[in-house]
Structures are given as structure tokens and as C-alpha cells.
Design an enzyme around this catalytic site. Sequence first.
Site, mmCIF file in Angstrom:
data_model
loop_
_atom_site.group_PDB
_atom_site.id
_atom_site.type_symbol
_atom_site.label_atom_id
_atom_site.label_comp_id
_atom_site.label_asym_id
_atom_site.label_seq_id
_atom_site.Cartn_x
_atom_site.Cartn_y
_atom_site.Cartn_z
ATOM 1 N N THR A 1 6.585 19.124 29.021
ATOM 2 C CA THR A 1 6.832 17.751 28.787
ATOM 3 C C THR A 1 5.757 16.814 28.614
ATOM 4 O OG1 THR A 1 8.911 18.114 30.059
ATOM 5 C CG2 THR A 1 8.257 15.815 29.977
ATOM 6 N N CYS B 1 -19.686 18.450 32.888
ATOM 7 C CA CYS B 1 -19.195 19.700 32.976
ATOM 8 C C CYS B 1 -20.140 20.772 33.604
ATOM 9 C CB CYS B 1 -18.600 19.965 31.675
ATOM 10 S SG CYS B 1 -17.149 19.082 31.280
ATOM 11 N N SER C 1 -10.614 12.444 23.837
ATOM 12 C CA SER C 1 -10.112 12.470 24.981
ATOM 13 C C SER C 1 -10.281 10.947 25.321
ATOM 14 C CB SER C 1 -11.219 13.164 26.042
ATOM 15 O OG SER C 1 -10.434 13.273 27.290
#
Length: 384
Positions: A242, A333, A202
Site C-alpha cells: 500500500t 549514509c 527522494s
Amino acid sequence: MKRAYLDNAASTPIRNEVVKVIIHTLKYSLGNPSSIQHSYGRETRSILEESRICIAKNIKASPSEIIFTSGGTEANNLVLRSSVLDLGIRHIITSQLEHPSVLQTILDLSIRYKISVDFISIDKKGILDFNNMEEILRNNIHKKILVSLMYANNEIGNLLEVDKVVFLCKKYNAYFHSDTIQVIGNLPINMEKLSFDFATASAHKFYGPKGVGFAFIRNNILKKMKPLITGGVQEYGIRSGTENIHGIAGLSEAFRLSCCTFTRHIKKMQDLKSYCISELKKIIPNIIFNGLSSHPDKSIPSILNFLYPTKKDYLLYFHLDLMGVAVSKGSSCNSNPKKTSHVIQLITDRYLLNKTMPIRISFGIFNEKGDIDTLVEALQKIRK
């Protein structure tokens, strides 16, 4: 007021050079990378593929093994779900110390598809029992198995003994997925030497933009996979939609810069961590560091986790923030301020949990010793 940002494991500040690349791409890359009939689309497509080549080169992989995603959580989901749906995985071996994007996905797969799951035993330092891992592999050898273990724990910093895991996976013909989100971009990694089948990354963990990441998937496996997101042929048909071109360009630049400065920045974080340990020991007698986070060789240099002796004050982190210090109690998280993270609960005695609060400090390339001093001063004021 002095401010100290010490929550780099949650998200790193973006580099100025990366911001410039993102802005330039937003401003001048008009075309859709799949519209290769005209120059606008081809120019944008070249940014996409050059970014893929840059990343692959720096981890010693093939460009076709890099699949861009919206971040680490999506990358982990892609790997785990595709392993079950496309590779025929019927048994998953993991640990209870994994990130929620792994644990919750495995739970969902076990319910939806009746996948059996085993958790490797751990001790109070968060160290895996490899004898137990081998026993689990041996007992499930008749099934297709995926082993999913993070390279560096995002809360306590423990580094996985990768060679042992790889040896056992090869011995029992199991696939191996590693959540490398805290490692890629922060430590050198070589996919030619590491027998990973899957790895995930990430950008915002290595000074790039949020909302973009990638999955590394071996070519021989990629050929067997079908898209989880359908509706297009992007990313070799694995992930339709996309691509986030400005984000990918920023990811690539952040990754390139990190790889150029590994030696210097790793040494800097090791020094910061050593200094922080020394200063904390001065103000907290018999301080307890969680996991292996204080071990110089068995933990990632960027993470230090300890138990702060105090009554159950869930506003501790907010008090520190008011004093200019940004730290966390664990994974971003799991943001419930009144809930201790699953990792700390697993490795800490309940008696200690009732008398302490866990604090995760995570260092970055923009930190200096003065940030540690600011943290220590704030902790001393809170204690008084």
C-alpha cells in the site's frame, strides 16, 4: 545563539505548505488507494494518480513512468537489481564516487550474480575520463551493459557531463541509470531531452517529507520488469504494498513548489555559494576546495566542499554544532565520525588528509548570508 543549518544535501527542512498537505491527507484520506469499489478508496486513489501526473508533467515524462518508493536508496536498488534480474545486464560501468546505495548494491550484485564491474578513471578533481569510459564500453560490447553515474555528486557537487555519457551509451547500446537525487527538485530536468533510461529521486532533498521518493523508468523498459517486492499489484505491479499516500501527496506538493521557483532559488543559492567562497578565502589562506564544488558552472549551486586546515580533530563537526552551525563531513549514509568519506579519500592526497578535515556546506532556500557569517565566525573561533 544564532543557528545556521547548512546540511541541506543530507536533508532539507520541510516547507509549511507541504506540512499542511500531509496533515490534510492524513486526516481526510481514509481509504486504501487499491480499494476502488467505494468512494473512500477512489478519492485516495485520485490523490495518488494526481501526484504521479504532477511529477511527470514537471520532468516531461509519462505518468506511467513514475514508480513511487520509500526514497532514493530503494529507487536505486529497484533500478540496479531489476536491470540484472529482468533486463539481463551482465556488466555494470560506474565510478568510485557514487553514493553507497549504488556502490554497495553493485557489489552485492557482482557477488550474487557474477556481474562484471568496471570503474571509470577519475582525476583529482573527480572528473571522469570519457576516453576510458569508451574503452570499457568497447571492450564489453558483447555483453548487456548498464552505465550508472550520478548527475550531481552529493559530496563535492560535480555535475555530470550528461551529453557525453548519453552519446557513448547510445553508441554502444548501453542502458543509462542516473542517480539524480541531488538534482531532481533542485534543478530543472527534462526527460524528453535527456536520454535517461532510469532516474531516481527522494522528497527530503527538495523540502518534502522523509521516507518517500520515486524512480523514473522508461515505459519500454518498465514492461520488461518484474516486482522485487511481491504480494500486490501496486505501482503497475513493480512495487507491491500500500502506497504512502500522505508522503506521496507531500512529495508532489514539494516538487510542484520547487518547480515553480527554480529560477529565483537557484540564483539565491549561487549568490550564497559565491559569498561563502569569498568569506572562506579571507580566513583560510590558500584554501583548497574539493572537486569542482567552487566552480560556478560545473557544480550544483547547493554544495561547497573544502579542506579545513587543522589537526585530526574528529570532534570538529560537534564543535561547530555547539556553536550553532550544522555542516557535515560528507554523505549522511557514511556517518562514522572517524572515517573520511570514500569520495574525499579518492581525490585527496594522503598528506593533505593528515593535515586537514573535509567540510561539506550545502545551501538551501531558507538560508541567508547571515548563516554564512555564523559559520565563518565559528571557524575563526575554533582556529584560535
